[in-house]
Design a protein around this motif. Structure first.
Motif, PDB file in Angstrom:
ATOM      1  N   ALA A 188       0.849  -1.207   0.000  1.00 19.51           N
ATOM      2  CA  ALA A 188       0.000   0.000   0.000  1.00 19.51           C
ATOM      3  C   ALA A 188       0.880   1.250   0.000  1.00 19.51           C
ATOM      4  N   ALA A 189       1.977   1.210   0.763  1.00 20.27           N
ATOM      5  CA  ALA A 189       2.858   2.382   0.858  1.00 20.27           C
ATOM      6  C   ALA A 189       3.473   2.719  -0.503  1.00 20.27           C
ATOM      7  N   VAL A 190       4.009   1.727  -1.184  1.00 22.98           N
ATOM      8  CA  VAL A 190       4.670   2.054  -2.467  1.00 22.98           C
ATOM      9  C   VAL A 190       3.633   2.523  -3.492  1.00 22.98           C
ATOM     10  N   ARG A 191       2.423   1.996  -3.415  1.00 19.33           N
ATOM     11  CA  ARG A 191       1.377   2.460  -4.344  1.00 19.33           C
ATOM     12  C   ARG A 191       1.048   3.935  -4.109  1.00 19.33           C
ATOM     13  N   LEU A 192       1.214   4.394  -2.859  1.00 17.42           N
ATOM     14  CA  LEU A 192       0.933   5.799  -2.537  1.00 17.42           C
ATOM     15  C   LEU A 192       2.182   6.675  -2.653  1.00 17.42           C
ATOM     16  N   GLY A 193       3.266   6.084  -3.161  1.00 18.31           N
ATOM     17  CA  GLY A 193       4.480   6.893  -3.388  1.00 18.31           C
ATOM     18  C   GLY A 193       5.350   7.050  -2.159  1.00 18.31           C
ATOM     19  N   CYS A 194       5.148   6.212  -1.153  1.00 16.45           N
ATOM     20  CA  CYS A 194       5.974   6.266   0.062  1.00 16.45           C
ATOM     21  C   CYS A 194       7.070   5.206  -0.021  1.00 16.45           C
ATOM     22  N   ALA A 195       8.076   5.354   0.832  1.00  7.28           N
ATOM     23  CA  ALA A 195       9.070   4.292   1.017  1.00  7.28           C
ATOM     24  C   ALA A 195       8.590   3.426   2.171  1.00  7.28           C
ATOM     25  N   ALA A 196       9.041   2.164   2.209  1.00  7.66           N
ATOM     26  CA  ALA A 196       8.588   1.266   3.279  1.00  7.66           C
ATOM     27  C   ALA A 196       9.766   0.481   3.835  1.00  7.66           C
ATOM     28  N   LEU A 197       9.758   0.312   5.154  1.00  8.75           N
ATOM     29  CA  LEU A 197      10.761  -0.488   5.844  1.00  8.75           C
ATOM     30  C   LEU A 197      10.000  -1.590   6.564  1.00  8.75           C
ATOM     31  N   LEU A 198      10.236  -2.846   6.160  1.00  8.59           N
ATOM     32  CA  LEU A 198       9.436  -3.954   6.694  1.00  8.59           C
ATOM     33  C   LEU A 198      10.328  -4.944   7.417  1.00  8.59           C
ATOM     34  N   SER A 199       9.813  -5.525   8.483  1.00  9.22           N
ATOM     35  CA  SER A 199      10.518  -6.652   9.095  1.00  9.22           C
ATOM     36  C   SER A 199       9.486  -7.596   9.700  1.00  9.22           C
ATOM     37  N   ASP A 200       9.932  -8.787  10.025  1.00 10.09           N
ATOM     38  CA  ASP A 200       9.053  -9.792  10.630  1.00 10.09           C
ATOM     39  C   ASP A 200       9.957 -10.845  11.253  1.00 10.09           C
ATOM     40  N   ARG A 201       9.474 -11.505  12.316  1.00  6.66           N
ATOM     41  CA  ARG A 201      10.305 -12.540  12.938  1.00  6.66           C
ATOM     42  C   ARG A 201      10.273 -13.849  12.144  1.00  6.66           C
ATOM     43  N   SER A 202       9.337 -13.936  11.202  1.00  6.05           N
ATOM     44  CA  SER A 202       9.208 -15.174  10.441  1.00  6.05           C
ATOM     45  C   SER A 202       9.939 -15.068   9.097  1.00  6.05           C
ATOM     46  N   ALA A 203      10.832 -16.042   8.867  1.00  7.34           N
ATOM     47  CA  ALA A 203      11.591 -16.038   7.605  1.00  7.34           C
ATOM     48  C   ALA A 203      10.644 -16.230   6.421  1.00  7.34           C
ATOM     49  N   ALA A 204       9.580 -17.030   6.624  1.00  9.55           N
ATOM     50  CA  ALA A 204       8.625 -17.262   5.526  1.00  9.55           C
ATOM     51  C   ALA A 204       7.908 -15.958   5.157  1.00  9.55           C
ATOM     52  N   ALA A 205       7.597 -15.157   6.178  1.00 11.82           N
ATOM     53  CA  ALA A 205       6.929 -13.874   5.910  1.00 11.82           C
ATOM     54  C   ALA A 205       7.873 -12.941   5.137  1.00 11.82           C
ATOM     55  N   ILE A 206       9.122 -12.904   5.542  1.00 10.92           N
ATOM     56  CA  ILE A 206      10.103 -12.033   4.848  1.00 10.92           C
ATOM     57  C   ILE A 206      10.228 -12.458   3.376  1.00 10.92           C
ATOM     58  N   LYS A 207      10.218 -13.765   3.150  1.00 12.13           N
ATOM     59  CA  LYS A 207      10.328 -14.266   1.769  1.00 12.13           C
ATOM     60  C   LYS A 207       9.122 -13.783   0.948  1.00 12.13           C
ATOM     61  N   LEU A 208       7.931 -13.886   1.567  1.00  7.28           N
ATOM     62  CA  LEU A 208       6.718 -13.422   0.870  1.00  7.28           C
ATOM     63  C   LEU A 208       6.793 -11.926   0.548  1.00  7.28           C
ATOM     64  N   CYS A 209       7.260 -11.146   1.543  1.00  8.83           N
ATOM     65  CA  CYS A 209       7.395  -9.689   1.332  1.00  8.83           C
ATOM     66  C   CYS A 209       8.331  -9.423   0.165  1.00  8.83           C
ATOM     67  N   ARG A 210       9.454 -10.141   0.136  1.00 10.00           N
ATOM     68  CA  ARG A 210      10.433  -9.929  -0.939  1.00 10.00           C
ATOM     69  C   ARG A 210       9.812 -10.233  -2.298  1.00 10.00           C
ATOM     70  N   GLU A 211       9.071 -11.348  -2.365  1.00 11.04           N
ATOM     71  CA  GLU A 211       8.462 -11.730  -3.646  1.00 11.04           C
ATOM     72  C   GLU A 211       7.416 -10.693  -4.062  1.00 11.04           C
ATOM     73  N   ARG A 212       6.608 -10.278  -3.085  1.00 11.03           N
ATOM     74  CA  ARG A 212       5.505  -9.363  -3.403  1.00 11.03           C
ATOM     75  C   ARG A 212       6.009  -7.990  -3.837  1.00 11.03           C
ATOM     76  N   LEU A 213       7.120  -7.583  -3.237  1.00  6.91           N
ATOM     77  CA  LEU A 213       7.606  -6.215  -3.482  1.00  6.91           C
ATOM     78  C   LEU A 213       8.890  -6.208  -4.320  1.00  6.91           C
ATOM     79  N   ALA A 214       9.122  -7.305  -5.044  1.00  6.02           N
ATOM     80  CA  ALA A 214      10.389  -7.460  -5.776  1.00  6.02           C
ATOM     81  C   ALA A 214      10.704  -6.247  -6.635  1.00  6.02           C
ATOM     82  N   ALA A 215       9.676  -5.692  -7.265  1.00  2.04           N
ATOM     83  CA  ALA A 215       9.913  -4.588  -8.196  1.00  2.04           C
ATOM     84  C   ALA A 215      10.352  -3.317  -7.472  1.00  2.04           C
ATOM     85  N   HIS A 216      10.212  -3.286  -6.160  1.00  3.00           N
ATOM     86  CA  HIS A 216      10.473  -2.040  -5.424  1.00  3.00           C
ATOM     87  C   HIS A 216      11.664  -2.157  -4.472  1.00  3.00           C
ATOM     88  N   LEU A 217      12.340  -3.322  -4.469  1.00  2.00           N
ATOM     89  CA  LEU A 217      13.415  -3.519  -3.483  1.00  2.00           C
ATOM     90  C   LEU A 217      14.621  -2.652  -3.807  1.00  2.00           C
TER      91      LEU A 217
END
Ligand SMILES: C[S@@+](CC[C@H](N)C(=O)[O-])C[C@H]1O[C@@H](n2cnc3c(N)ncnc32)[C@H](O)[C@@H]1O
Length: 202
Positions: free
Chosen positions: A170-199
């Motif tokens: 949602a943040a990148v769609r609104l033109g913001c930068a985003a800093l994400l973290s999670d204790r779950s490695a699986a969640a981080i992997k999903l975030c990376r895949e979902r936001l690959a174009a913006h990393l």
């Protein structure tokens, strides 16, 4: 930030969550805390006094499976805490017409969004192209109003319990930068895949 009742007992929940809120308020003028109503209600009157309760927000959904004989779960709560210097941008919700009236100082009623959002849970055929397979994924349309009310393009949004990365999307769609973290490695992997174009980094 997502805090829920899997921490046993009110005292333990507060002992873990209040320091997180205090630390977050050192870097962020706005803090959103999600959870079941009975969890986040424990926080009332316990957050630091430099934070004001700006809004008690409710996500209302009708499509949760009914498994109990009692009330059917159909909501999640989000507390919006604001530092005194936290800016609000109600104008981000205005139509062209309202914008023109506001510019002419003739906008009598401020057309701000309701504090209850009705959006279906992401399951089955609901917004299929948005679904990541993450069990607790929220629709982007639930996060977007929080960001539109409190950020402008170029701002930084931080989500330390990012799950599948909905806040980041949602943040990148609104033109913001985003800093994400999670204790779950699986969640981080999903975030990376979902936001690959913006990393920034692979
Ligand atoms: C409800 S999910 C977030 C869902 C997210 N909003 C989405 O739409 O995908 C909560 C996430 O918080 C993470 N989490 C819970 N406690 C945490 C902690 N203490 N530190 C970091 N991550 C945490 C969990 O691993 C989980 O991925």
């Amino acid at each position: 930030m997502y805090r829920n009742k899997n921490v046993p007992g009110r005292a333990a929940y507060l002992a873990e969550t209040i320091p997180l809120i205090t630390a977050a308020s050192q870097v962020a003028p706005h803090i959103f805390i999600w959870g079941f109503p009975e969890s986040v209600a424990r926080l009332v009157d316990h957050w630091p006094s430099h934070l004001k309760l700006e809004g008690w927000l409710t996500w209302f959904f009708k499509n949760a499976p009914s498994r109990s004989k009692s009330w059917r779960p159909s909501q999640q709560t989000c507390l919006h805490l604001r530092r005194r210097d936290g800016k609000l941008y109600p104008e981000h919700f205005y139509s062209e017409k309202h914008r023109a009236l506001a510019a002419a100082n003739r906008l009598e009623f401020k057309m701000t969004p309701y504090s209850v959002f009705q959006e279906a849970l992401l399951s089955g055929f609901i917004k299929r192209s948005e679904q990541t397979g993450f069990r607790y994924q929220k629709p982007e349309s639930v996060i977007e109003p929080l960001l539109r009310m409190t950020t402008k393009p170029g701002d930084l949004v931080i989500d330390p319990t990012a799950g599948s990365g909905t806040t980041g999307a949602a943040a990148v769609r609104l033109g913001c930068a985003a800093l994400l973290s999670d204790r779950s490695a699986a969640a981080i992997k999903l975030c990376r895949e979902r936001l690959a174009a913006h990393l920034d980094s692979p």
